[in-house]
Enzyme design. Structure first.
Site, PDB file in Angstrom:
ATOM      1  N   THR A   1      61.597  47.140  52.516  1.00 28.39           N
ATOM      2  CA  THR A   1      61.952  45.045  52.529  1.00 28.39           C
ATOM      3  C   THR A   1      60.787  44.531  51.238  1.00 28.39           C
ATOM      4  O   THR A   1      60.009  45.264  51.199  1.00 28.39           O
ATOM      5  CB  THR A   1      61.103  44.933  54.053  1.00 28.39           C
ATOM      6  OG1 THR A   1      61.912  45.862  54.614  1.00 28.39           O
ATOM      7  CG2 THR A   1      61.290  43.317  54.056  1.00 28.39           C
TER       8      THR A   1
ATOM      9  N   GLN B   1      46.814  46.983  31.755  1.00 29.59           N
ATOM     10  CA  GLN B   1      45.324  46.504  30.520  1.00 29.59           C
ATOM     11  C   GLN B   1      45.430  45.297  29.677  1.00 29.59           C
ATOM     12  O   GLN B   1      44.961  44.563  29.229  1.00 29.59           O
ATOM     13  CB  GLN B   1      44.456  47.156  30.427  1.00 29.59           C
ATOM     14  CG  GLN B   1      43.812  48.017  31.789  1.00 29.59           C
ATOM     15  CD  GLN B   1      42.778  47.483  32.973  1.00 29.59           C
ATOM     16  OE1 GLN B   1      41.979  46.059  32.043  1.00 29.59           O
ATOM     17  NE2 GLN B   1      42.060  48.427  33.359  1.00 29.59           N
TER      18      GLN B   1
ATOM     19  N   ASN C   1      41.922  51.666  29.532  1.00 25.18           N
ATOM     20  CA  ASN C   1      41.234  51.011  30.940  1.00 25.18           C
ATOM     21  C   ASN C   1      40.116  51.381  30.760  1.00 25.18           C
ATOM     22  O   ASN C   1      39.003  50.239  31.172  1.00 25.18           O
ATOM     23  CB  ASN C   1      41.955  51.142  31.736  1.00 25.18           C
ATOM     24  CG  ASN C   1      42.393  52.469  32.225  1.00 25.18           C
ATOM     25  OD1 ASN C   1      42.963  53.296  31.355  1.00 25.18           O
ATOM     26  ND2 ASN C   1      41.317  53.397  32.944  1.00 25.18           N
TER      27      ASN C   1
ATOM     28  N   CYS D   1      39.073  54.281  39.087  1.00 24.65           N
ATOM     29  CA  CYS D   1      39.807  55.530  40.251  1.00 24.65           C
ATOM     30  C   CYS D   1      39.338  56.955  39.393  1.00 24.65           C
ATOM     31  O   CYS D   1      39.368  57.779  40.576  1.00 24.65           O
ATOM     32  CB  CYS D   1      41.259  55.856  39.098  1.00 24.65           C
ATOM     33  SG  CYS D   1      42.043  54.265  38.978  1.00 24.65           S
TER      34      CYS D   1
ATOM     35  N   SER E   1      51.004  45.177  36.802  1.00 25.07           N
ATOM     36  CA  SER E   1      50.640  45.441  38.362  1.00 25.07           C
ATOM     37  C   SER E   1      49.844  44.089  38.320  1.00 25.07           C
ATOM     38  O   SER E   1      49.219  43.536  37.301  1.00 25.07           O
ATOM     39  CB  SER E   1      49.316  46.348  37.951  1.00 25.07           C
ATOM     40  OG  SER E   1      48.183  46.405  39.301  1.00 25.07           O
ATOM     41  N   ALA E   2      49.849  43.874  38.938  1.00 23.69           N
ATOM     42  CA  ALA E   2      49.366  42.115  39.990  1.00 23.69           C
ATOM     43  C   ALA E   2      47.886  41.913  39.533  1.00 23.69           C
ATOM     44  O   ALA E   2      47.433  40.809  38.373  1.00 23.69           O
ATOM     45  CB  ALA E   2      49.890  41.403  40.819  1.00 23.69           C
ATOM     46  N   HIS E   3      47.156  42.896  39.810  1.00 25.48           N
ATOM     47  CA  HIS E   3      45.130  42.694  40.064  1.00 25.48           C
ATOM     48  C   HIS E   3      44.666  43.016  39.535  1.00 25.48           C
ATOM     49  O   HIS E   3      43.601  42.616  39.401  1.00 25.48           O
ATOM     50  CB  HIS E   3      44.984  43.377  41.776  1.00 25.48           C
ATOM     51  CG  HIS E   3      45.076  44.459  41.222  1.00 25.48           C
ATOM     52  ND1 HIS E   3      43.658  45.586  41.200  1.00 25.48           N
ATOM     53  CD2 HIS E   3      45.688  45.577  40.872  1.00 25.48           C
ATOM     54  CE1 HIS E   3      43.855  47.252  40.571  1.00 25.48           C
ATOM     55  NE2 HIS E   3      45.155  47.176  40.450  1.00 25.48           N
TER      56      HIS E   3
HETATM   57  N1  PLP Z   1      47.365  51.785  34.645  1.00 26.31           N
HETATM   58  C1  PLP Z   1      46.128  51.150  34.170  1.00 26.31           C
HETATM   59  C2  PLP Z   1      45.986  50.766  32.425  1.00 26.31           C
HETATM   60  C3  PLP Z   1      45.381  50.661  35.094  1.00 26.31           C
HETATM   61  O1  PLP Z   1      44.110  50.554  34.199  1.00 26.31           O
HETATM   62  C4  PLP Z   1      45.916  51.243  35.971  1.00 26.31           C
HETATM   63  C5  PLP Z   1      44.577  50.336  37.648  1.00 26.31           C
HETATM   64  O2  PLP Z   1      43.286  50.955  37.332  1.00 26.31           O
HETATM   65  C6  PLP Z   1      46.740  51.619  36.619  1.00 26.31           C
HETATM   66  C7  PLP Z   1      47.666  52.110  35.809  1.00 26.31           C
HETATM   67  C8  PLP Z   1      47.216  51.777  38.479  1.00 26.31           C
HETATM   68  O3  PLP Z   1      47.546  49.938  38.452  1.00 26.31           O
HETATM   69  P1  PLP Z   1      47.475  50.592  40.389  1.00 26.31           P
HETATM   70  O4  PLP Z   1      45.567  50.119  40.888  1.00 26.31           O
HETATM   71  O5  PLP Z   1      47.967  48.623  40.011  1.00 26.31           O
HETATM   72  O6  PLP Z   1      47.519  51.201  41.045  1.00 26.31           O
END
Ligand code: PLP
Length: 399
Positions: A236, A178, A150, A323, A198-200
């Site tokens: 749910t 990613q 990432n 993060c 992950s969707a976002h």
């Molecule tokens: N793994 C990677 C490589 C990511 O870039 C991220 C998000 O920054 C995550 C896991 C965590 O995803 P989520 O925000 O859906 O918890």
């Protein structure tokens, strides 16, 4: 002007995805476990979403488990295996450049008596397959390796890693967050056993993801409750977001070739522009790299100062990952590829998307040298000799 170049952190939700989700807030709001017609309607849409995802990745629909995010999927995969295979062994292999949602779970498990090997990476961020093979012992129960990093965008040789694990009969988990939508993934061909998504990061909503669990694998759940998601992940289901996730995935793969080409061209254009800035180096690999990632470091620049100055101009970028950006620790990824603390602190991630334009990149390339020259004048990091930079020739890919 607002220029969003932080798509590694999160992305704008595609209008098409918003439209697909809307009915589930307004009319089709039933609980997928209810027996009446509104419940059945919701259940059908939930299963449609699951099937769309399964079709995209060439797996069975019952191998897809919706989770609240990829952090949860990573936790479920790693802790679920640690729990279900603890009689077989207590050794886990991962790398030094995983996302915190993998690294911190591994560290927690170490406190509970598990042994974890953190594989090194080379200066481009690639793991060594021989080191992986050597690290495997009779006690190894899981290998967890990120598909694409990432921070620096390095893409690992996932198929080869999967082959090594398959040969040794070890469960392979891949954090594919990613890579999704940018890298083709065929789960019948590539022997990944567990995969987090992950969707976002792909123009879907925040707060929804999935874990692929191959039918041959048996995970212990993290939560206990109802029978949703085959009891592996009770709670749910958020049907609107599951539909949003499936729509975002389908769209990302439908548009992948076109978007990858466009974004990569823009990315390479940006890298060329950055290389003209004295004392600028590109971190990571230039070929095995996500099409949308540029991670650059600037001598005698403090990343956070640069980020804030760019933000004041309407440009969103990041230092490290979203993060870890709240901590003052230098990025563990940049440290693992051999950068010093100062070099790591002088690094910035620009992450592009299908919405990025040449006009935006030109604006960044126009503003950036001015800000850098200005920041260097007051830099406390050592060198104030701007003249040197103006006449300097540098190898932009060395570390
Ligand atoms: N793994 C990677 C490589 C990511 O870039 C991220 C998000 O920054 C995550 C896991 C965590 O995803 P989520 O925000 O859906 O918890």
């Amino acid at each position: 002007m607002e220029i969003y170049l932080d798509n590694g952190a999160t992305t704008k939700v595609d209008g098409f995805v918003v439209k697909a989700m809307k009915p589930f807030f307004e009319n089709n709001y039933g609980n997928a476990s209810s027996l009446h017609f509104k419940g059945v309607e919701a259940k059908n849409e939930l299963e449609n979403a699951r099937q769309k995802i399964a079709r995209t990745f060439n797996c069975d629909a019952n191998e897809i488990f919706f989770t609240s995010c990829a952090t949860e999927a990573n936790n479920l995969a790693i802790q679920g295996i640690a729990q279900s295979l603890k009689e077989k062994g207590n050794h886990i292999i991962t790398s030094k450049i995983e996302h915190p949602s993998v690294l911190n779970v591994c560290q927690k498990l170490e406190k509970k008596g598990f042994k974890v090997t953190y594989l090194n990476v080379d200066k481009f961020g690639l793991i060594d397959l021989k080191e992986l093979e050597k690290a495997i012992t009779e006690k190894t129960i899981l290998v967890s390796i990120i598909m694409a990093n990432n921070e620096i965008g390095t893409i690992q040789p996932i198929e080869k890693i999967a082959e090594v694990c398959k040969k040794k009969n070890i469960v392979f988990h891949c954090d594919a967050v990613q890579g999704i939508g940018k890298i083709k993934i065929d789960l019948k061909k590539t022997k990944i056993d567990l995969m987090s998504c992950s969707a976002h990061k792909i123009h879907g909503p925040k707060g929804i993801g999935f874990l692929f669990e191959r039918n041959s694998i048996n995970l212990e759940p993290l939560f206990f409750g109802g029978h949703q998601e085959n009891s592996l992940r009770p709670g749910t289901e958020n049907v609107a977001f599951c539909v949003g996730l499936a729509t975002a995935i389908e769209l990302a793969y439908k548009e992948m070739l076109v978007n990858n080409k466009k974004v990569k061209n823009l990315r390479d254009y940006m890298i060329k522009g950055l290389e003209k800035i004295p004392g600028c180096y590109i971190n990571g690999d230039l070929t095995e790299r996500l099409v949308n990632n540029v991670n650059a470091r600037f001598d005698f620049i403090e990343g956070e100062s640069l980020l804030l100055r760019l933000s004041a101009k309407g440009i969103c970028v990041s230092t490290g990952s979203a993060c870890s950006s709240q901590s003052l620790e230098p990025s563990h990824v940049l440290k693992a590829i051999g950068l010093s603390h100062v070099q790591a602190h002088g690094s910035i991630r620009f992450s592009l998307s299908k919405y990025s334009t040449k006009k935006e990149i030109d604006f960044v390339l126009k503003e950036l040298p001015k800000i850098i020259t200005d920041l260097r004048k007051t830099s406390v990091l050592g060198n104030h000799n701007i003249e040197k930079y103006n006449s300097m020739k540098v190898d932009h890919h060395e570390h």
